[in-house]
Structures are given as structure tokens and as C-alpha cells.
Design a protein around this motif. Structure first.
Motif, PDB file in Angstrom:
ATOM      1  N   LEU A  40     -12.972 -49.148   8.845  1.00 52.12           N
ATOM      2  CA  LEU A  40     -13.702 -50.387   8.619  1.00 52.12           C
ATOM      3  C   LEU A  40     -14.858 -50.423   9.606  1.00 52.12           C
ATOM      4  O   LEU A  40     -14.678 -50.159  10.797  1.00 52.12           O
ATOM      5  CB  LEU A  40     -12.777 -51.576   8.850  1.00 52.12           C
ATOM      6  N   ARG A  42     -16.326 -52.309  11.497  1.00 50.83           N
ATOM      7  CA  ARG A  42     -16.372 -53.538  12.301  1.00 50.83           C
ATOM      8  C   ARG A  42     -15.511 -53.310  13.532  1.00 50.83           C
ATOM      9  O   ARG A  42     -14.298 -53.098  13.429  1.00 50.83           O
ATOM     10  CB  ARG A  42     -15.826 -54.714  11.501  1.00 50.83           C
ATOM     11  N   PRO A  44     -13.180 -53.921  16.511  1.00 50.87           N
ATOM     12  CA  PRO A  44     -12.232 -55.003  16.787  1.00 50.87           C
ATOM     13  C   PRO A  44     -12.540 -55.773  18.072  1.00 50.87           C
ATOM     14  O   PRO A  44     -11.937 -56.803  18.332  1.00 50.87           O
ATOM     15  CB  PRO A  44     -10.877 -54.292  16.898  1.00 50.87           C
ATOM     16  N   GLY A  47     -16.979 -57.146  16.917  1.00 51.33           N
ATOM     17  CA  GLY A  47     -17.477 -57.139  15.540  1.00 51.33           C
ATOM     18  C   GLY A  47     -18.695 -56.287  15.273  1.00 51.33           C
ATOM     19  O   GLY A  47     -19.308 -56.401  14.218  1.00 51.33           O
ATOM     20  N   THR A  89      -7.242 -41.985  13.937  1.00 48.13           N
ATOM     21  CA  THR A  89      -6.192 -43.010  13.979  1.00 48.13           C
ATOM     22  C   THR A  89      -6.726 -44.416  14.229  1.00 48.13           C
ATOM     23  O   THR A  89      -5.979 -45.386  14.135  1.00 48.13           O
ATOM     24  CB  THR A  89      -5.204 -42.702  15.119  1.00 48.13           C
ATOM     25  N   TYR A 119      -6.619 -52.195  21.305  1.00 44.63           N
ATOM     26  CA  TYR A 119      -7.472 -52.374  20.141  1.00 44.63           C
ATOM     27  C   TYR A 119      -7.380 -51.161  19.245  1.00 44.63           C
ATOM     28  O   TYR A 119      -7.425 -50.034  19.710  1.00 44.63           O
ATOM     29  CB  TYR A 119      -8.931 -52.566  20.577  1.00 44.63           C
ATOM     30  N   VAL A 120      -7.251 -51.401  17.985  1.00 45.96           N
ATOM     31  CA  VAL A 120      -7.213 -50.306  17.026  1.00 45.96           C
ATOM     32  C   VAL A 120      -8.173 -50.666  15.907  1.00 45.96           C
ATOM     33  O   VAL A 120      -8.111 -51.756  15.350  1.00 45.96           O
ATOM     34  CB  VAL A 120      -5.793 -50.107  16.465  1.00 45.96           C
ATOM     35  N   ALA A 121      -9.068 -49.735  15.608  1.00 45.00           N
ATOM     36  CA  ALA A 121      -9.992 -49.966  14.503  1.00 45.00           C
ATOM     37  C   ALA A 121      -9.249 -49.752  13.183  1.00 45.00           C
ATOM     38  O   ALA A 121      -8.342 -48.924  13.090  1.00 45.00           O
ATOM     39  CB  ALA A 121     -11.173 -49.009  14.611  1.00 45.00           C
ATOM     40  N   GLU A 122      -9.674 -50.498  12.202  1.00 41.49           N
ATOM     41  CA  GLU A 122      -8.949 -50.443  10.935  1.00 41.49           C
ATOM     42  C   GLU A 122      -9.279 -49.165  10.169  1.00 41.49           C
ATOM     43  O   GLU A 122     -10.446 -48.899   9.862  1.00 41.49           O
ATOM     44  CB  GLU A 122      -9.311 -51.671  10.099  1.00 41.49           C
ATOM     45  N   THR A 123      -8.252 -48.397   9.897  1.00 40.44           N
ATOM     46  CA  THR A 123      -8.437 -47.133   9.171  1.00 40.44           C
ATOM     47  C   THR A 123      -8.116 -47.340   7.698  1.00 40.44           C
ATOM     48  O   THR A 123      -7.429 -48.285   7.307  1.00 40.44           O
ATOM     49  CB  THR A 123      -7.510 -46.044   9.718  1.00 40.44           C
ATOM     50  N   LEU A 124      -8.630 -46.416   6.896  1.00 43.28           N
ATOM     51  CA  LEU A 124      -8.448 -46.491   5.445  1.00 43.28           C
ATOM     52  C   LEU A 124      -7.960 -45.130   4.954  1.00 43.28           C
ATOM     53  O   LEU A 124      -8.326 -44.101   5.511  1.00 43.28           O
ATOM     54  CB  LEU A 124      -9.786 -46.819   4.775  1.00 43.28           C
TER      55      LEU A 124
END
Lengths: 137, 369, 384
Positions: A40, A42, A44, A47, A89, A119-124
Motif C-alpha cells: 500500500l 501509504r 504507516p 501517511g 514483509t 510499524y508494518v506497511a500494508e503488503t498485498l
């Protein structure tokens, strides 16, 4: 989960990334040495457009002045405050709250002993099907 | 799906996103090396090309402590038309001023002629930068206000520039940097304070600058992070000098804004100054009141880089000690350590304090209330 | 008023060298003649003008001589007065100001010998800090090794404002020696004036220099942390002496905030700065740059998030408090015990070493292991 076809594989050669919006969510897909990862776009933290940052390696050290630099191109630095995130990750490398790293023995696998942040960035989930890069969202 | 935000920082929980704000620390940049030439006498064009600025540090190009990001700026702030971050008004409007509803933006130009060794050049660059601010920025967007840049090491030239701009609504403050040849309270800088008070302008003291002194009292440190954190210590010492030299006794109407050096240290410095003054006041009879009172009355603080303790009750306590009426919101756009207005204040702040923090205090200090 | 409890450790006492001539018995022939024939008088640092109010509490200022120069006064006014079991001596004689490394070394050796003979030998409660000639790292390490043989030395003493930031690797042999020998490293307020005494140049006043000590401690702490001193020497304890501590929480918030974004510049920093401070850094109690309201100071203690950081001190004979009000108001008895007894003992592990039965003859500071032999004359130990 809906599957979204992003691009033909050869439009996304190793070391490149592609930005797009799916369902109003800004995402980026990276080709890291032939493997595909999605994040994502953005950060964390505050933003920022995380995925626009430079790709670097992971700097570790068990001895001040000596730097082990591995995983080149797999760590992204947020374009704002420079926080480092693992593309694979989404794990951030900063701000250890409960994680205390000790001195590193020589045979430890790179990446596993650097202090991890909360903090973890959103993975897809990204996969390749019939030469197309596909994202599950 | 494992996104985590700092608690209280979710945009939805913030009331201030679309409320008008003041940004008391914006850094406009020159798009090209020659953009200042129209405002500079021709002799200086050749001089700069031949000799450069000749600053109080060794490098002709770039800073001695490399920054965290190119130009110390956000990587997403490069204008699409080219030029460095902060050099395009239209992009600044599009990326920052409009979406963040900046009703008042105070420009603090850096990399000008402050901190250089040729004082004639310093004065020429100062007046050029001030003309440039009007021409390219404040006359083009009425939300923006400029800072009077001055030749910081030449008190008389600086005072002359201040007097030249006094009464010009394009400017809301005089700009100085925290690191100079001498601590800012020293009498070589007194003409600046006299002229600013006379003009009714506050003085913004922005972190940075070079005055030829090692940036710690024990020599030059190794790393950029030491310089970044060290701005706090430099600002503390500069402020202590200003207070202990009696600047505000001589100029009771003068206000100062401490810019980009934090504010969390203000209470402990005030307590230490008070305690030392009680003990040693016979050395400085011109300091007539406890320093903490002087600081409370004359000093304001921009918020960026925002203090960031783990517990927000600690943050609120520190702000209580400093004063909700003393903080001026700033983003430091386009620099990398930018504070996003919608994320910077945790939940739990009263509407009155939010308004003061984001806009009200700035309007008062800069005479725009 | 919070009362002190008996059995504590005073971690910051300043026995004063009356005059440079007091060190003559501890100098070799060459240096003795240098001092006397070149008209060297005294090594008094501007950091503590002898008659400045900071330098001595009025009721501790003797009728004649320097404050802190008389052991009987120190006993009555500090050691007995506050009922301590140990008092750590940090001599603030201006030896760090000289530029010649040989001269500094001679004076440091003499000063350390003087401390043993005229203070440590005369009161079993007293412990010492080894003053080192930082002008030479090699000579500093040799002096540490020489003095460490006497277990009453518990600490190496350096100034907060010196030639280089203290985290710089050039200093690391000093830290290695200290860690190896179980000595703490004490960083004390004061400047050698080889750099401007503030980070923005030379101010006008003594009060400015004094206030600026706190900022110097802050930049030194940054240096020590980000250079990785405690990654390299995890068992080393450093004590910030006469530094103030009310600045600590906001300082750590800022360091932590920036470090997160520039971590890769110093990747050997493997723990949050607050963790490093908790494990390796301590602060002597005085001066307490306190807010007027004691409740605010208690809030500040909460911000510090650790009750292990403070070590009891009077800072005798400096004037930091009046009467017996050495401890802040409203302090719990648990915290009093931690500050006066537990924390100092955890920091100064050498305090465990027995001092009773200490035999001055058997444990006299001998010649240096590196066989230092002055070019210009006999070592003083050999002339006795």
C-alpha cells in the motif's frame, strides 16, 4: 478478494515498480530480482507515499565502523522521514519498543537481527499468471 | 492487513484536517542558481561565479554533514516542471498550501547569504532574497508572508535592511539563524534587535547556520544525526545568551520565535536559568527578572519537529508547561522531517487549544489577528 | 523536606588542591623545577572561579583557603552530615586545560597520588576518580592501569567539554580499559576551554558557561550513544556528574525521533536510545534544575521512565541546595533508598572491594606498567 491484473510481466522488469490505484487505494507493485511484491502506497507513520522512496539495502553492524550491507534493493526508505521498510514483509526497521537486539554472531542470517519496529506497511498478495502480474485485493 | 498508526493519529480522528492552519516554517527555494540575478547587482553575478559564497564552513557545494534526503527534502516534493523541492509556487500550492488549507504561510528562506564571510555579499544577497520573496511568492499568493533576511554578522547593514522593509506588509518577521560567529545575545547583533523592535517585527531564530564554531562545546561530531539533534542544544545556548545579555530588558516590545529547534527543552532550560540566575545574578545585574518570566513573555516556539513521546499525557504536560498560547504550528515544508498537520497532535486537545496551536497564536504574534 | 537515610553514597565530592605547590611532593625533579622556575602558580578553571557563588555554599566556604580543601570540613559538612558510607572524590583541578601531553600527564599522576595520600588514606569512606591526561590516549590508558591497582579508585574522570566529542573512537581505548578494570567513567561538568564553551561560540559570562554545561551533556550523550560506545562496551557505566537531569526526557524524545529515520547512518545502534541510557548511563543528583512546584518534578520523574538513573550527590562544596535539603521534596522512601544506596552500588561495582585493612605501603601506586621513564629526570618514586 478480487483479482486484478496489473501488467504483463515484461512491463515490470527487475528493479522497477508500478503505481496504480485499485478501489481508491494507492498501491505499488515491485519487481525485486524477479519476484513480485505489493505494498500500500501509504506510510504507516504519517501517511507519506511510501512507495516513491529509494530502494536500498539493509545496513547492519555488530561492530561500530564495520557495516554489513545486504539485501540490496529490497528495503524502501520512506520519502519523508526515511524510515526503512522491508518490501517483502512490510516490516519497519526502526523504533524497537520491545525488541532488543544483542551482538550478532557471525552465522546469523542477514535481516533477522536488525531491530524491528512496531510499524508494518500494508503488503498485498501478488502473483504471476500466464505472464501477467496479478494482485489480490 | 496489518497497518498500524500511532494511536490518536488516524486522520479520521483529527478535527484539524480541513480547518485553516498557519504554517510558520516554509522553505522556498531558488529554481536555478541564477534566479536571484535580477535582484542582485551585476558585479555580484561574476563574483559568485568566481568565488562562490565563501561561508563559515569548508565546502563549496553541499553541507558538511550530508542530509537524510537530497536537499534535506521530501522526495515527493520535486516539482513536475523541474527545479529543487520548494522552488515552484504552483506545486507548493497544489501539494501543500491548498490541500492543507494553509491560511498563513511564513517563508523562511535558507541557503541565502547568511553565515558567509564576505559581509558586503551577505548584505547584497539579503536584500535580493527579500525582493525575490515579494516578487515570486508573497505578491503571487496572499496567504504567504516573508521574513526579512539580513546580513547576520553585520549589525549595521542588517539594521538598515530591516528599516528598509519596515511597514511592508509582505514581511512578518526578521530571520536569523541559531549558529553564528558569536552567541546571539552578543552586542554585535544588538543593532538587529533595535531595528526589529522599532519596526514592530518579531525575530525568527531558525535552527542552522554556520559561524565557524564547532557545533558542540566539545568539538565537531561525526554524524548528521548529531547535527540534527544538536540543533536543540544550539538553540538552547543561543536563547540563554539572548536572555542573559539582557536583550529583552533593552527591547521590552521585542518578540522572538524559536523555529525548528523543538520546544520540549524550554521548561528544563527555564528552570536551570532561573536557578543559576538566583545564584549568580550579581554577575549580570542587567538581568532584572527571573529568566523563565522573560522567556514566557517574549518567546514563541514553532512546533516542528514535534515532540514525540510514547505517551501523549507526557506531551500534554510539556505543552502545559510551555503554554498552549506559545506554540505556532509549522510543517517545515518541503523538508524531510516534515510534520503532517493531520497527524501531529494526538486526540484529547480542547477546541480552543487546537485553534491556538494551529492558527490563533501565529496570527497574534505576526500581527495578523 | 525529604530526609536522607544513612548508609548512602555521595557520588560527587570535590576535594580541592590548595595550590600547585601542593603537588610538588608528587612531581619528579624535572617537573618540580619547571613549576617553580617558570612561575606556574595554579591550575584554576574558569568553569569554577573560586569565589563564584556556585563554587562554594557560603556556610561551606572556609575563612582561608579554597573551599573543599580541608578534610575535616568535608567530614563535618558532607560525609558525617549526610551519614554516607562512601564518598567519591572528583577533583576538579584544571589539569585538562594545559596543551602539552607530557605536562598534563605529570600533573595527573601527581594529582592522583595526592588524592590517595591526602584524602583516601585519611578516611576509609572516601573513594576516588582517576584524572587522566586526555591529551594523550596512550598515557591516559597507562594512568588508568596504574591507579586501578588501588581498589579505592572506582571511576575514570573526564570533562564534558573537551577536545572532541566523547563518543569518538579515538577515545575508545580509555573506555576499553575502564570496562575491563570494572571502573565507571565519570563525565563531569567543566571545560578545558580548547573549544568555545558553547556550541554557538564564546559567551560573555560565567553564568552562561555554567548553564551551557547542560547542553554539552546533551551533545555528549548523543555522541556516546550514536557512535556505539555501549554496543562495543556493554558493561561500561558512564556517570554524568553535575549535569542536571531535568532535560533528559525531552532530549531522548528528540534523539529517538530522528534516529528512526537516519538509523542506517549508525546501524550499530541496536537499541532505542532510552534503553541505552537505562542500561549504561547514570546522573548524579545535584544540581536539580527543578520547577518551583515539587509536583511538577514528580511528573518529570515519570517522564524519565526509570528510577535507576539518579545517584545521590551533594556536589560538595558547590552551592546547589541549602541546609539539609539535598533531596527533592515529596520523594518516596523507596526512591530515596534507590538514589542513595541501590543505584550507586549497582553503578560502582568496585565499592564492593574491601577498603578495611587497606595497607598504604602494600598498595602504593607504583611505576607504570608501560615503564614510563621521564627523559629529563628520575621518576619520583625512585627518589624516595
Amino acid at each position: 478478494m478480487t483479482r486484478h491484473v496489473i501488467a504483463p510481466v515484461d512491463e515490470l522488469p527487475p528493479g522497477t515498480r508500478k503505481f496504480l490505484t485499485i478501489d481508491a487505494r494507492p498501491i505499488a507493485v515491485f519487481n525485486i530480482k524477479g519476484e513480485f511484491f505489493g505494498l500500500l502506497n501509504r506510510c504507516p507513520h504519517q501517511g507519506a507515499a511510501l512507495c516513491e522512496g529509494p530502494l536500498i539495502g539493509l545496513a547492519q553492524s555488530s561492530d561500530p565502523g564495520e557495516i554489513e550491507y545486504t539485501r540490496l534493493g529490497e528495503i524502501i526508505r520512506c520519502p519523508w522521514h526515511g524510515w526503512e521498510f522491508d518490501i517483502r514483509t512490510g516490516q519497519s526497521y526502526c523504533d524497537p519498543k520491545r525488541f532488543r537486539a544483542k551482538t550478532y554472531p557471525a552465522n546469523v542470517e542477514p535481516g533477522s537481527n536488525v531491530v524491528k519496529g512496531p510499524y508494518v506497511a500494508e503488503t498485498l498478495a501478488v502473483s504471476v499468471e500466464s505472464d501477467y502480474v496479478v494482485v489480490d485485493l | 492487513m496489518n497497518v498500524q498508526f500511532r494511536s490518536g493519529a488516524e486522520p479520521a480522528s483529527s478535527v484539524g484536517v480541513k480547518t485553516a492552519i498557519a504554517d510558520c516554517d516554509i522553505h522556498p527555494a531558488r529554481a536555478t542558481a541564477t534566479e536571484l540575478y535580477p535582484y542582485l547587482a551585476k558585479r555580484w553575478h561574476e563574483h559568485l561565479e568566481t568565488y562562490g559564497k565563501h561561508p563559515y564552513q569548508g565546502m563549496m557545494e553541499g553541507p558538511p554533514y550530508p542530509k537524510a534526503q537530497p536537499n534535506a527534502s521530501r522526495r515527493d516534493a520535486w516539482p513536475p516542471e523541474g527545479g529543487p523541492q520548494g522552488s515552484s509556487l504552483s506545486f507548493m500550492q497544489q501539494q501543500h498550501l491548498d490541500p492543507n488549507n494553509v491560511a498563513l504561510g511564513v517563508l523562511c528562506p535558507l541557503n541565502t547569504g547568511q553565515g558567509i564571510r564576505n559581509q558586503d555579499l551577505s548584505a547584497a544577497l539579503a536584500t535580493a532574497i527579500n525582493d525575490w520573496q515579494i516578487d515570486k511568492w508573497t505578491s503571487q499568493d496572499s496567504r504567504l508572508k516573508g521574513s526579512v533576511v539580513v546580513a547576520n554578522e553585520d549589525g549595521l547593514a542588517a539594521a538598515a535592511e530591516i528599516r528598509k522593509r519596515a511597514g511592508d506588509a509582505n514581511f512578518v518577521q526578521v530571520l536569523l539563524l541559531s549558529r553564528n560567529v558569536e552567541p546571539l545575545g552578543q552586542r554585535r547583533y544588538w543593532p538587529i534587535y533595535e531595528a526589529a523592535e522599532e519596526a514592530g517585527l518579531p525575530i525568527g531564530v531558525h535552527a542552522f547556520g554556520f559561524g565557524g564554531n564547532p557545533i558542540t562545546a566539545s568539538g565537531w561530531p561525526s554524524y548528521y544525526i548529531e547535527e540534527m539533534v544538536g540543533h536543540s542544544q544550539c538553540q538552547q545556548t543561543a536563547l540563554a545568551s539572548i536572555v542573559l545579555e539582557g536583550v529583552f530588558e533593552r527591547h521590552p516590545k521585542l518578540k522572538m520565535v524559536m523555529i525548528e529547534a523543538g520546544f520540549g527543552w524550554a521548561p528544563s532550560l527555564s528552570w536551570r536559568l532561573d536557578k543559576s540566575w538566583q545564584r549568580l545574578r550579581s554577575e549580570v545585574p542587567h538581568v532584572k527578572r527571573p529568566p523563565s518570566e522573560t522567556i514566557r513573555e517574549h518567546i514563541y516556539w514553532t512546533t516542528q519537529p514535534m515532540e514525540d513521546p510514547e505517551r501523549r499525557d507526557h506531551l500534554f504536560e510539556v505543552i502545559d508547561w510551555v503554554g498552549w498560547d506559545k506554540l505556532l504550528f509549522a510543517t517545515d515544508y518541503p523538508h524531510w522531517d516534515y510534520d503532517d498537520p493531520s497527524r501531529v497532535l494526538p486526540a484529547g486537545v480542547s477546541a480552543a487549544n487546537r485553534e491556538a496551536f494551529y492558527l490563533g497564536n501565529a496570527r497574534k504574534v505576526y500581527g495578523l489577528a | 523536606m525529604t530526609s536522607p537515610i544513612a548508609g548512602g553514597v555521595d557520588c560527587d565530592l570535590h576535594p580541592a588542591v590548595p595550590h600547585l605547590t601542593s603537588l610538588l611532593p608528587y612531581l619528579n625533579d624535572y617537573w618540580r623545577d619547571q613549576v617553580t622556575t617558570r612561575g606556574m602558580t595554579d591550575l584554576v578553571s574558569q568553569s569554577y572561579p573560586p569565589h563564584s557563588p556556585i563554587s562554594s555554599r557560603p556556610d561551606w566556604r572556609p575563612a582561608r583557603g579554597k573551599p573543599g580543601s580541608n578534610l575535616e570540613d568535608m567530614k563535618a559538612q558532607a560525609l558525617d552530615r549526610f551519614g554516607v558510607s562512601y564518598g567519591i572524590c572528583n577533583p576538579l583541578y584544571g589539569v585538562q586545560m594545559v596543551f602539552s601531553e607530557d605536562m598534563a600527564d605529570a600533573f595527573c599522576r601527581a594529582l592522583n597520588d595526592w588524592l590517595v595520600k591526602e584524602w583516601l588514606d585519611k578516611d576509609a569512606r572516601l573513594r576516588g576518580s582517576i584524572v587522566i591526561p586526555v591529551q594523550s590516549i596512550e598515557k591516559s590508558v597507562a594512568e588508568i592501569e596504574r591507579c586501578a591497582a588501588d581498589k579505592r579508585f572506582v571511576q575514570v574522570l573526564m570533562l564534558v567539554m573537551g577536545d572532541m566529542p566523547l563518543g569518538k573512537r579515538a577515545y575508545w581505548p580509555i573506555y576499553a580499559a575502564a570496562e575491563r578494570l570494572g571502573l565507571a567513567v565519570g563525565i563531569h561538568a567543566g571545560s578545558n576551554y580548547h573549544n568555545p564553551p558553547t556550541s554557538v561560540g564564546w559567551g560573555s559570562y560565567h553564568i552562561e558557561d555554567y548553564v551551557a554545561q547542560a547542553q554539552a551533556f546533551q551533545t555528549q550523550l548523543t555522541s556516546l550513544i550514536v557512535e556505539g560506545v555501549f554496543a562495543k562496551y556493554p558493561k561500561l557505566k558512564m556517570v554524568m556528574l553535575e549535569s542536571g537531569f531535568t532535560w533528559l526526557p525531552s532530549y531522548l524524545w528528540r534523539l529517538h525521533k530522528f534516529w528512526r529515520g537516519v538509523r542506517m547512518e549508525t546501524p550499530w545502534v541496536d537499541r532505542a536510545p532510552l534503553e541505552i541510557v537505562r542500561s549504561n548511563i547514570r546522573f548524579s543528583l545535584q544540581p536539580i534544575d527543578a520547577p518551583p512546584d515539587p509536583a511538577t518534578l514528580n511528573r518529570l520523574f515519570d517522564h524519565m521512565q526509570s528510577d535507576e538513573l539518579l545517584l545521590f550527590s551533594t556536589d560538595y562544596p558547590h552551592w546547589q541546595f541549602d541546609g539539609d535539603a539535598v533531596l527533592p521534596e515529596g520523594m518516596s522512601s523507596d526512591l530515596v533508598r534507590k538514589i542513595m544506596i541501590d543505584n550507586p552500588h549497582a553503578t560502582y561495582t568496585r565499592l564492593k572491594e574491601p577498603a578495611h585493612g587497606h595497607d598504604p605501603e602494600k598498595h602504593a601506586l607504583g611505576p607504570r606498567p608501560d615503564g614510563w621513564n621521564p627523559v629529563f629526570g628520575k621518576d619520583h618514586a625512585q627518589t624516595k
